[in-house]
Design a protein around this motif. Structure first.
Motif, PDB file in Angstrom:
ATOM      1  N   UNK A  38       8.036   5.294  -1.316  1.00  0.00           N
ATOM      2  CA  UNK A  38       7.026   5.804  -0.379  1.00  0.00           C
ATOM      3  C   UNK A  38       5.899   6.483  -1.156  1.00  0.00           C
ATOM      4  N   UNK A  39       6.272   7.267  -2.179  1.00  0.00           N
ATOM      5  CA  UNK A  39       5.242   7.961  -2.967  1.00  0.00           C
ATOM      6  C   UNK A  39       4.362   6.958  -3.712  1.00  0.00           C
ATOM      7  N   UNK A  40       4.953   5.824  -4.115  1.00  0.00           N
ATOM      8  CA  UNK A  40       4.153   4.816  -4.815  1.00  0.00           C
ATOM      9  C   UNK A  40       3.053   4.295  -3.884  1.00  0.00           C
ATOM     10  N   UNK A  41       3.361   4.193  -2.594  1.00  0.00           N
ATOM     11  CA  UNK A  41       2.367   3.728  -1.619  1.00  0.00           C
ATOM     12  C   UNK A  41       1.261   4.776  -1.460  1.00  0.00           C
ATOM     13  N   UNK A  42       1.676   6.033  -1.400  1.00  0.00           N
ATOM     14  CA  UNK A  42       0.697   7.126  -1.280  1.00  0.00           C
ATOM     15  C   UNK A  42      -0.212   7.141  -2.517  1.00  0.00           C
ATOM     16  N   UNK A  54       2.987  19.377   4.875  1.00  0.00           N
ATOM     17  CA  UNK A  54       3.349  18.448   5.954  1.00  0.00           C
ATOM     18  C   UNK A  54       3.771  17.125   5.338  1.00  0.00           C
ATOM     19  N   UNK A  55       4.858  16.546   5.842  1.00  0.00           N
ATOM     20  CA  UNK A  55       5.335  15.266   5.317  1.00  0.00           C
ATOM     21  C   UNK A  55       4.219  14.230   5.379  1.00  0.00           C
ATOM     22  N   UNK A  56       4.022  13.519   4.315  1.00  0.00           N
ATOM     23  CA  UNK A  56       2.928  12.548   4.243  1.00  0.00           C
ATOM     24  C   UNK A  56       3.087  11.454   5.294  1.00  0.00           C
ATOM     25  N   UNK A  57       1.992  11.117   5.952  1.00  0.00           N
ATOM     26  CA  UNK A  57       1.936  10.016   6.917  1.00  0.00           C
ATOM     27  C   UNK A  57       1.760   8.729   6.110  1.00  0.00           C
ATOM     28  N   UNK A  96      10.861   9.418   2.736  1.00  0.00           N
ATOM     29  CA  UNK A  96       9.960  10.567   2.721  1.00  0.00           C
ATOM     30  C   UNK A  96       9.351  10.627   1.317  1.00  0.00           C
ATOM     31  N   UNK A  97       8.036  10.634   1.238  1.00  0.00           N
ATOM     32  CA  UNK A  97       7.385  10.580  -0.081  1.00  0.00           C
ATOM     33  C   UNK A  97       7.756  11.771  -0.964  1.00  0.00           C
ATOM     34  N   UNK A  98       8.339  12.800  -0.352  1.00  0.00           N
ATOM     35  CA  UNK A  98       8.740  13.974  -1.131  1.00  0.00           C
ATOM     36  C   UNK A  98      10.148  13.872  -1.689  1.00  0.00           C
ATOM     37  N   UNK A  99      10.896  12.843  -1.288  1.00  0.00           N
ATOM     38  CA  UNK A  99      12.292  12.720  -1.754  1.00  0.00           C
ATOM     39  C   UNK A  99      12.345  12.166  -3.170  1.00  0.00           C
ATOM     40  N   UNK A 100      13.376  12.620  -3.908  1.00  0.00           N
ATOM     41  CA  UNK A 100      13.466  12.213  -5.315  1.00  0.00           C
ATOM     42  C   UNK A 100      14.124  10.854  -5.498  1.00  0.00           C
ATOM     43  N   UNK A 101      14.873  10.402  -4.483  1.00  0.00           N
ATOM     44  CA  UNK A 101      15.598   9.132  -4.634  1.00  0.00           C
ATOM     45  C   UNK A 101      14.655   7.921  -4.512  1.00  0.00           C
TER      46      UNK A 101
END
Ligand SMILES: Cc1ncc(COP(=O)(O)O)c(C=O)c1O
Length: 390
Positions: free
Chosen positions: A44-48, A238-241, A33-38
């Motif tokens: 995932x956030x790097x992809x976003x 909303x959780x990022x797609x 989940x792009x919102x998770x800190x781990x």
């Protein structure tokens, strides 16, 4: 094998292999989940973030943070219109748009009317262009937002967005454009176009369905329309797609990088189609602007017949086209775009939109024109209206 020719690219497009490759790891290897800190979340956030950067580059935004991910063009339009209206309601409650917008804009405006806003729906001329004097005439002291689409999805007419945006700014009004059909067709440079907000959608440019983005220039405020976990800097919960966003980023990168070459191919194939059509079929008109239009979209009214019947006959021959706009093509209402362009109802009902992709060959066009010629003749033979008399 039955021949299939897809000429409905303004409705949606296939997902390109480059885009698919970009998306695939997000379904299993990188499923955080792009919102998770781990670490899973950070990957995932790097992809976003990468997708956000690609879109920033593709549309020449100043900063990546000016891009907000959405569930598609519809949500981007809703977010722009409702969001700006709610944020600036204390300044004024008047909005200007055009009669030929997509329903994602028109119905968002209808919703605002229910909330006490006033909306002016500008007419267009017979080529589908908004007139500058009409816009100037419609502007009021309490006008807070002007929303005019860049490229029309039914007839392909390209508006003079830069000029329209300049007028808006002369009067200190925010300018939004729906560029869902424009990206990959015309050069999108938000700084040069001087737009404040711009909507895009992935599935029109060989990306996946259900993902899009809204560009919002820094300094422009808008209220969120979804509420929850405060993703997208609190503007779109909303959780990022992640997979969809990765696909959108790649699709925008490819569409913007290749638009000159794409357009050259589309223009060649479109011109070949029109040349062959003129040689074989009589009594039709092309709707839209003669020059200032997308090379991908051709809207033609065949006199004396019904578009739906023609669509069905072409479908039997494996050729996919549409009548009216894709999202409302199951409705039997006349096209609001052709109506606004003052195309008479009996002519409008014989209209078909052919929207090309770069994978269409001249041999495909030959087949389409030959099936079209047969289908038009068949329908005219049983039509009570004589095409030549229209
Ligand atoms: C001009 C325009 N705006 C908005 C949309 C809606 O986009 P989406 O299908 O991503 O919600 C479309 C789709 O047909 C469109 O053509």
């Amino acid at each position: 094998m039955e021949r299939k020719i897809y000429l409905d690219n303004a409705s949606t497009t296939y997902v390109s292999s480059e885009v698919l490759n970009e998306m695939m790891p997000c379904f299993n290897a990188i499923y955080g989940n792009a919102g998770s800190l781990h670490s899973f979340g950070r990957s995932a956030m790097a992809i976003v973030d990468k997708a956000r950067d690609r879109i920033k580059e593709g549309i020449n935004a100043k900063k990546s943070t000016e891009i907000y991910f959405t569930s598609g063009g519809t949500e981007a339009d809703n977010m722009a219109i409702l969001g700006v209206a709610h944020a600036y309601a204390n300044k004024g409650k008047h909005i200007i748009t055009s009669q030929i917008e997509h329903h994602a804009v028109l119905n968002a405006c209808k919703q605002l009317e229910k909330e006490g806003f006033e909306v002016t729906y500008l007419p267009v001329d017979k080529t589908g262009l908004v007139s500058l004097p009409d816009l100037l005439h419609a502007i009021r002291k309490d006008t807070i937002l002007i929303s005019i689409m860049a490229v029309n999805n039914e007839v392909g007419t390209i508006q003079n967005v830069k000029t329209l945006a300049k007028i808006a700014h002369d009067y200190d009004i925010i300018f939004h454009t729906d560029a869902v059909q424009a990206i990959g067709q015309i050069n999108i440079d938000v700084q040069d176009m001087e737009v404040d907000l711009l909507s895009i959608s992935a599935h029109k440019i060989h990306g996946p369905k259900g993902v899009g983005a809204l560009y919002v220039k820094s300094g422009i405020n808008f209220e969120p329309i979804t509420f929850g976990g405060n993703q997208e800097r609190g503007k779109r919960s909303g959780t990022e797609n992640v997979a969809g966003i990765a696909g959108l980023g790649k699709a925008v990168e490819l569409a913007t990088k290749n638009h000159i070459e794409t357009n050259r191919k589309l223009r060649n194939i479109r011109d070949y189609f029109l040349e062959k059509l003129s040689e074989n079929v009589e009594y039709f008109q092309i709707n839209g602007h003669p020059h200032q239009k997308s090379n991908a979209i051709v809207n033609i009214s065949f006199y004396g017949i019904e578009g739906e019947s023609l669509l069905m006959l072409l479908d039997l021959a494996g050729i996919c086209v549409s009548t009216g706009s894709a999202c409302t093509s199951k409705s039997l209402l006349p096209s609001h775009v052709l109506e606004a362009m003052k195309v008479p109802a009996d002519i409008a009902q014989g209209s078909i939109r052919f929207s090309f992709g770069t994978n269409i060959s001249k041999a495909d066009v030959d087949y389409v024109v030959s099936e079209l010629t047969k289908a038009v003749a068949k329908l005219r033979a049983i039509s009570p209206i004589q095409a030549g008399r229209i």
